[in-house]
Design a protein around this motif. Structure first.
Motif, PDB file in Angstrom:
ATOM      1  N   HIS A   1       0.832  -1.206   0.000  1.00  0.00           N
ATOM      2  CA  HIS A   1       0.000   0.000   0.000  1.00  0.00           C
ATOM      3  C   HIS A   1       0.868   1.258   0.000  1.00  0.00           C
ATOM      4  O   HIS A   1       0.651   2.180  -0.792  1.00  0.00           O
ATOM      5  CB  HIS A   1      -0.900  -0.024   1.231  1.00  0.00           C
ATOM      6  N   LEU A   2       1.864   1.296   0.866  1.00  0.00           N
ATOM      7  CA  LEU A   2       2.755   2.455   0.935  1.00  0.00           C
ATOM      8  C   LEU A   2       3.537   2.626  -0.364  1.00  0.00           C
ATOM      9  O   LEU A   2       3.727   3.739  -0.853  1.00  0.00           O
ATOM     10  CB  LEU A   2       3.718   2.303   2.116  1.00  0.00           C
ATOM     11  N   ARG A   3       3.996   1.514  -0.921  1.00  0.00           N
ATOM     12  CA  ARG A   3       4.780   1.595  -2.156  1.00  0.00           C
ATOM     13  C   ARG A   3       3.939   2.167  -3.302  1.00  0.00           C
ATOM     14  O   ARG A   3       4.412   2.965  -4.105  1.00  0.00           O
ATOM     15  CB  ARG A   3       5.312   0.211  -2.516  1.00  0.00           C
ATOM     16  N   ARG A   4       2.680   1.756  -3.360  1.00  0.00           N
ATOM     17  CA  ARG A   4       1.823   2.256  -4.437  1.00  0.00           C
ATOM     18  C   ARG A   4       1.502   3.735  -4.247  1.00  0.00           C
ATOM     19  O   ARG A   4       1.404   4.486  -5.226  1.00  0.00           O
ATOM     20  CB  ARG A   4       0.539   1.427  -4.494  1.00  0.00           C
ATOM     21  N   LEU A   5       1.348   4.156  -2.987  1.00  0.00           N
ATOM     22  CA  LEU A   5       1.163   5.579  -2.739  1.00  0.00           C
ATOM     23  C   LEU A   5       2.373   6.368  -3.236  1.00  0.00           C
ATOM     24  O   LEU A   5       2.238   7.440  -3.833  1.00  0.00           O
ATOM     25  CB  LEU A   5       0.954   5.840  -1.249  1.00  0.00           C
ATOM     26  N   LEU A   6       3.548   5.821  -2.999  1.00  0.00           N
ATOM     27  CA  LEU A   6       4.773   6.484  -3.445  1.00  0.00           C
ATOM     28  C   LEU A   6       4.863   6.484  -4.970  1.00  0.00           C
ATOM     29  O   LEU A   6       5.284   7.477  -5.582  1.00  0.00           O
ATOM     30  CB  LEU A   6       5.994   5.783  -2.838  1.00  0.00           C
ATOM     31  N   GLN A   7       4.505   5.380  -5.591  1.00  0.00           N
ATOM     32  CA  GLN A   7       4.541   5.328  -7.055  1.00  0.00           C
ATOM     33  C   GLN A   7       3.575   6.346  -7.664  1.00  0.00           C
ATOM     34  O   GLN A   7       3.876   6.960  -8.686  1.00  0.00           O
ATOM     35  CB  GLN A   7       4.184   3.922  -7.533  1.00  0.00           C
ATOM     36  N   ASP A   8       2.430   6.529  -7.011  1.00  0.00           N
ATOM     37  CA  ASP A   8       1.475   7.525  -7.498  1.00  0.00           C
ATOM     38  C   ASP A   8       2.074   8.926  -7.470  1.00  0.00           C
ATOM     39  O   ASP A   8       1.649   9.809  -8.238  1.00  0.00           O
ATOM     40  CB  ASP A   8       0.198   7.500  -6.648  1.00  0.00           C
ATOM     41  N   LYS A   9       3.037   9.151  -6.581  1.00  0.00           N
ATOM     42  CA  LYS A   9       3.677  10.459  -6.455  1.00  0.00           C
ATOM     43  C   LYS A   9       4.979  10.550  -7.245  1.00  0.00           C
ATOM     44  O   LYS A   9       5.751  11.493  -7.076  1.00  0.00           O
ATOM     45  CB  LYS A   9       3.947  10.769  -4.977  1.00  0.00           C
ATOM     46  N   GLY A  10       5.259   9.538  -8.062  1.00  0.00           N
ATOM     47  CA  GLY A  10       6.412   9.618  -8.954  1.00  0.00           C
ATOM     48  C   GLY A  10       7.649   8.887  -8.484  1.00  0.00           C
ATOM     49  O   GLY A  10       8.712   9.015  -9.100  1.00  0.00           O
ATOM     50  N   PHE A  11       7.569   8.105  -7.430  1.00  0.00           N
ATOM     51  CA  PHE A  11       8.742   7.380  -6.936  1.00  0.00           C
ATOM     52  C   PHE A  11       8.939   6.082  -7.713  1.00  0.00           C
ATOM     53  O   PHE A  11       7.978   5.419  -8.119  1.00  0.00           O
ATOM     54  CB  PHE A  11       8.582   7.058  -5.452  1.00  0.00           C
ATOM     55  N   ILE A  12      10.199   5.724  -7.909  1.00  0.00           N
ATOM     56  CA  ILE A  12      10.559   4.452  -8.525  1.00  0.00           C
ATOM     57  C   ILE A  12      11.356   3.643  -7.519  1.00  0.00           C
ATOM     58  O   ILE A  12      11.921   4.189  -6.567  1.00  0.00           O
ATOM     59  CB  ILE A  12      11.380   4.653  -9.815  1.00  0.00           C
ATOM     60  N   PHE A  13      11.426   2.318  -7.757  1.00  0.00           N
ATOM     61  CA  PHE A  13      12.102   1.424  -6.835  1.00  0.00           C
ATOM     62  C   PHE A  13      13.104   0.569  -7.608  1.00  0.00           C
ATOM     63  O   PHE A  13      12.814  -0.576  -7.974  1.00  0.00           O
ATOM     64  CB  PHE A  13      11.083   0.548  -6.103  1.00  0.00           C
ATOM     65  N   PRO A  14      14.288   1.102  -7.866  1.00  0.00           N
ATOM     66  CA  PRO A  14      15.255   0.380  -8.703  1.00  0.00           C
ATOM     67  C   PRO A  14      15.882  -0.821  -8.019  1.00  0.00           C
ATOM     68  O   PRO A  14      16.428  -1.687  -8.679  1.00  0.00           O
ATOM     69  CB  PRO A  14      16.309   1.448  -9.015  1.00  0.00           C
ATOM     70  N   TYR A  15      15.841  -0.882  -6.696  1.00  0.00           N
ATOM     71  CA  TYR A  15      16.500  -1.970  -5.977  1.00  0.00           C
ATOM     72  C   TYR A  15      15.530  -2.558  -4.959  1.00  0.00           C
ATOM     73  O   TYR A  15      15.634  -2.280  -3.772  1.00  0.00           O
ATOM     74  CB  TYR A  15      17.759  -1.477  -5.274  1.00  0.00           C
ATOM     75  N   GLU A  16      14.566  -3.343  -5.428  1.00  0.00           N
ATOM     76  CA  GLU A  16      13.574  -3.917  -4.528  1.00  0.00           C
ATOM     77  C   GLU A  16      14.165  -5.107  -3.794  1.00  0.00           C
ATOM     78  O   GLU A  16      14.887  -5.923  -4.371  1.00  0.00           O
ATOM     79  CB  GLU A  16      12.337  -4.368  -5.301  1.00  0.00           C
ATOM     80  N   ASP A  17      13.848  -5.223  -2.521  1.00  0.00           N
ATOM     81  CA  ASP A  17      14.182  -6.415  -1.749  1.00  0.00           C
ATOM     82  C   ASP A  17      13.033  -7.396  -1.933  1.00  0.00           C
ATOM     83  O   ASP A  17      12.077  -7.423  -1.167  1.00  0.00           O
ATOM     84  CB  ASP A  17      14.342  -6.060  -0.268  1.00  0.00           C
ATOM     85  N   THR A  18      13.114  -8.195  -2.994  1.00  0.00           N
ATOM     86  CA  THR A  18      11.988  -9.051  -3.354  1.00  0.00           C
ATOM     87  C   THR A  18      11.713 -10.105  -2.296  1.00  0.00           C
ATOM     88  O   THR A  18      10.607 -10.610  -2.195  1.00  0.00           O
ATOM     89  CB  THR A  18      12.272  -9.745  -4.688  1.00  0.00           C
ATOM     90  N   LYS A  19      12.687 -10.427  -1.474  1.00  0.00           N
ATOM     91  CA  LYS A  19      12.469 -11.431  -0.434  1.00  0.00           C
ATOM     92  C   LYS A  19      11.478 -10.937   0.594  1.00  0.00           C
ATOM     93  O   LYS A  19      10.677 -11.691   1.144  1.00  0.00           O
ATOM     94  CB  LYS A  19      13.805 -11.771   0.245  1.00  0.00           C
ATOM     95  N   ASP A  20      11.526  -9.627   0.889  1.00  0.00           N
ATOM     96  CA  ASP A  20      10.686  -9.091   1.947  1.00  0.00           C
ATOM     97  C   ASP A  20       9.319  -8.660   1.455  1.00  0.00           C
ATOM     98  O   ASP A  20       8.334  -8.766   2.145  1.00  0.00           O
ATOM     99  CB  ASP A  20      11.375  -7.896   2.623  1.00  0.00           C
ATOM    100  N   CYS A  21       9.229  -8.118   0.257  1.00  0.00           N
ATOM    101  CA  CYS A  21       7.939  -7.554  -0.135  1.00  0.00           C
ATOM    102  C   CYS A  21       7.447  -8.015  -1.507  1.00  0.00           C
ATOM    103  O   CYS A  21       6.415  -7.559  -1.970  1.00  0.00           O
ATOM    104  CB  CYS A  21       7.994  -6.027  -0.087  1.00  0.00           C
ATOM    105  N   SER A  22       8.201  -8.914  -2.158  1.00  0.00           N
ATOM    106  CA  SER A  22       7.742  -9.508  -3.412  1.00  0.00           C
ATOM    107  C   SER A  22       7.331  -8.466  -4.440  1.00  0.00           C
ATOM    108  O   SER A  22       6.298  -8.574  -5.093  1.00  0.00           O
ATOM    109  CB  SER A  22       6.565 -10.466  -3.134  1.00  0.00           C
ATOM    110  N   LEU A  23       8.137  -7.443  -4.597  1.00  0.00           N
ATOM    111  CA  LEU A  23       7.826  -6.373  -5.542  1.00  0.00           C
ATOM    112  C   LEU A  23       8.967  -6.246  -6.535  1.00  0.00           C
ATOM    113  O   LEU A  23      10.132  -6.271  -6.166  1.00  0.00           O
ATOM    114  CB  LEU A  23       7.647  -5.048  -4.798  1.00  0.00           C
ATOM    115  N   GLN A  24       8.665  -6.075  -7.804  1.00  0.00           N
ATOM    116  CA  GLN A  24       9.687  -5.917  -8.818  1.00  0.00           C
ATOM    117  C   GLN A  24       9.307  -4.756  -9.722  1.00  0.00           C
ATOM    118  O   GLN A  24       8.264  -4.771 -10.365  1.00  0.00           O
ATOM    119  CB  GLN A  24       9.838  -7.196  -9.648  1.00  0.00           C
TER     120      GLN A  24
END
Length: 694
Positions: free
Chosen positions: A101-124
């Motif tokens: 939820h927090l990540r999507r709020l950030l993406q809506d505001k223009g944030f990108i996540f170039p180095y996701e910790d996929t083990k913890d949050c399963s996001l790519q």
């Protein structure tokens, strides 16, 4: 919406501000005693062109409506050190939903996540190559950002290099007391252009939390650091709220102080604790050992010393060693538990805990303690003297431990090096000793303790170790530990290293011989591990072990008339200036009572005078020790001495069997008497009020 609360002036610029913010963000436990540490779950980046001015307020409104409270288990249900950490700090589905939820709020505001910790949050998420704009190429930006997958690091240097960059960190805060607080998610927004940091969390429903119950920010203003409270629309800020006052009076001044200590490049000498371990694992294991060993030992403590200090200090040291050894086993790919010898084991608690967790070991000390008899027979503790000679080597053990080992401290690396090529050492230097006498300071530009730490590291390097340094979280001012785990040479070079060690010891002894030495000319025989005397020569003929019975020098044996005179003098000095405070006396009533002034400890000593302090010079600790022995009368906080405000019985932590066993000093000596009625005071108001223990 931000409400300005306070501004603290500083003379530094952006680098100094971000350096101070880094300390507070990564080491918030320094100021917030409820917090053990934190781990970064994911980090996002945003070009300032698409970064909203009101993003913090937007997040507060959205989180309040959408994010549910974090439901976390409060304690570990297993006694196994190797337990899955998700048992105690669950990354369950609810956590993942909040993070997503927090990540999507950030993406809506223009944030990108170039180095996701996929083990913890399963996001790519892969950022577009040109997302950061032409003047800040994405390829160059990514090449400078390094984020470890196991524990993501905030690229602080980017905030100075790229002023049009915003960084968002979703992290989890871990409390010290898992039975009382739950871990919490926190969003940290770092705005490079506005030089602002914001801390946002959803206020928990429970009455107490490890984090402040407000959302707030710090920014670099025209003349200093500005502290503001962030709220949603139509919300008022209570400036007298305890959370606001704590941030204003405790955190803001520290940020200003740290900013003055930051170098021009934004760096500051590393002084953090637990830098070699995972803080999350440490807190989990510490809480488990505290319940398993700490509480039972405190309740049944047979010694005359303070169990709160000694028990929980050894629990913390044991926690550190267990995790250090667990990490070592993982690196070596072995499941065999390490063995150890604790030289100068004292009450034997460390041996008891480490042995209870599966590590076979031995403890040796000059004097047998009464508590030894309460331990199981499997706990091996031995009374005897350990002196530096070939009869006191321990090749059958993996680790040598020196926990405040006094005169043995410089010898720990030497004994480890000469015992076996694979023997390691762990030492907590305390009192400064050299090989054959008291240590003589070599570097005038630093404190004696820092100088001594540097010297012991030098000894470890001469002995062929890569010496690591870390700070423990223990209730002691001497909490630096030095670890010799890996060698700097191959085993076939051992003769050369052993020769270099002997030459170093000889040179140090010759250096010490040029000045008067307390132990000079006191050659003694050695003992082997069974405690028997041997004729084996010492590696330093002037070495002298401590006596088994040490003189008591803690201000407890002062003559009563001398003690009363000193206490009365301090009392009179503090009451020279009036300071009325409100005291709760029960039944929803309060009274005003003169607490008097506060005075610096050094200024107080000057006021008392050298003649009055002469009797204390023979007592270890001096004036400060005397005042700390009378905590019911005096308070010492950051070097400032003041009167202790009497605490009513229902708020006191004194055991019931000690209530009304001593006379109340304030009742007999304060011009306003004790502010508490006799029924509420834990001390006696006259002879008739003394408790009858017969």
């Amino acid at each position: 919406m931000e409400t300005l609360i306070e501004e603290s002036p500083i003379s530094g610029g952006r680098e100094h501000f971000w350096g101070a913010v880094k300390i507070y963000t990564e080491k918030s436990h320094i100021l917030n005693r409820k917090v053990c540490g934190s781990s970064n779950i994911t980090i996002g980046f945003c070009n300032e062109d698409s970064y909203s001015d009101d993003i913090a307020s937007v997040f507060i409104d959205r989180m309040s409506r959408d994010v549910r409270p974090n439901e976390m288990p409060l304690k570990c249900g297993t006694d196994n050190l190797e337990c899955d950490k998700t048992v105690c700090f669950s990354n369950n589905q609810l956590d993942l939903q909040q993070i997503e939820h927090l990540r999507r709020l950030l993406q809506d505001k223009g944030f990108i996540f170039p180095y996701e910790d996929t083990k913890d949050c399963s996001l790519q998420t892969q950022p577009p190559d040109n997302h950061l704009g032409e003047d800040e190429p994405c390829s160059e930006f990514k090449s400078n950002v390094t984020l470890a997958k196991s524990e993501m690091s905030i690229p602080w240097h980017e905030l100075s290099s790229y002023k049009k960059i915003a960084i968002a960190v979703i992290r989890k805060i871990y409390p010290k007391q898992l039975q009382k607080f739950a871990p919490q998610l926190e969003l940290v927004l770092l705005d490079g252009w506005k030089t602002t940091v914001s801390y946002i969390t959803r206020p928990m429903q429970q009455s107490t939390t490890a984090l402040p119950r407000i959302n707030y920010s710090f920014r670099l203003g025209d003349s200093g650091i500005v502290f503001a409270v962030i709220t949603g629309e139509d919300c008022e800020v209570n400036t007298s709220d305890s959370n606001v006052l704590w941030l204003k009076n405790s955190v803001l001044p520290k940020l200003a102080k740290w900013a003055t200590e930051i170098e021009e490049d934004g760096t500051k000498p590393e002084r953090g604790s637990l830098t070699l371990l995972n803080v999350q694992e440490y807190n989990e294991l510490y809480q488990r050992l505290k319940v398993k060993y700490g509480h039972p030992l405190v309740e049944n403590w047979p010694e005359n010393t303070d169990p709160q200090k000694f028990v929980f200090e050894d629990v913390a040291i044991a926690t550190y060693l267990l995790l250090l050894w667990k990490k070592e086993r993982e690196l070596k790919g072995t499941t065999e538990y390490q063995t150890f010898v604790d030289l100068g084991c004292g009450n034997g608690l460390l041996v008891y805990i480490l042995s209870g967790e599966g590590h076979k070991g031995l403890g040796i000390d000059l004097k047998r303690r009464g508590i030894w008899d309460t331990f199981p027979e499997s706990i091996v503790l031995q009374e005897g003297v350990v002196e530096p000679s070939c009869k006191n080597l321990f090749p059958q053990y993996d680790w040598l431990i020196g926990n405040h080992s006094d005169e043995l401290t410089p010898w720990l690396p030497v004994i480890a090096a000469k015992s076996k090529y694979t023997t390691r050492f762990f030492v907590i230097p305390c009192c400064a000793h050299d090989f054959d006498c008291k240590y003589k300071r070599q570097r005038a530009g630093m404190s004696q303790y820092a100088d001594y730490i540097k010297y012991i590291k030098e000894v470890g390097v001469v002995c062929g170790f890569h010496v690591l340094e870390d700070r423990l979280r223990i209730p002691s001012t001497k909490r630096v530990c030095l670890i010799g785990q890996d060698r700097t040479y191959d085993i076939d070079e051992s003769p050369r290293v052993l020769k270099a060690i002997d030459e170093f010891i000889q040179n140090r002894n010759e250096f010490n011989a040029k000045a008067p030495c307390e132990n000079e000319g006191k050659s003694i025989k050695s003992v082997d591990q069974s405690g028997k005397r041997t004729a084996d020569p010492l590696w330093s003929t002037n070495f002298k072990a401590r006596e088994a019975v040490q003189p008591v020098r803690n201000c407890t044996r002062l003559k009563e008339e001398v003690k009363h005179e000193l206490l009365s003098a301090v009392f009179s000095i503090l009451l020279e200036k009036k300071h009325q405070v409100e005291v709760d006396v029960g039944c929803q009533k309060t009274v005003f009572w003169d607490k008097g002034r506060s005075i610096n400890l050094g200024d107080l000593a000057k006021r008392i005078g050298s003649e009055r302090l002469l009797a204390l010079k023979k007592e270890c600790g001096g004036l400060q020790t005397l005042l700390r022995n009378h905590r019911h009368m005096f308070s010492i906080n950051q070097g400032e001495v003041s009167l202790q405000v009497p605490v009513p019985e229902w708020k006191a932590t004194v055991p019931k069997d000690r209530i009304k066993t001593k006379q109340c000093w304030f009742h007999h000596n304060h011009y306003q008497n004790c502010p508490l009625p006799s029924s509420a005071c834990i001390y006696a108001h006259g002879e008739d009020d003394i408790r009858n223990n017969s």
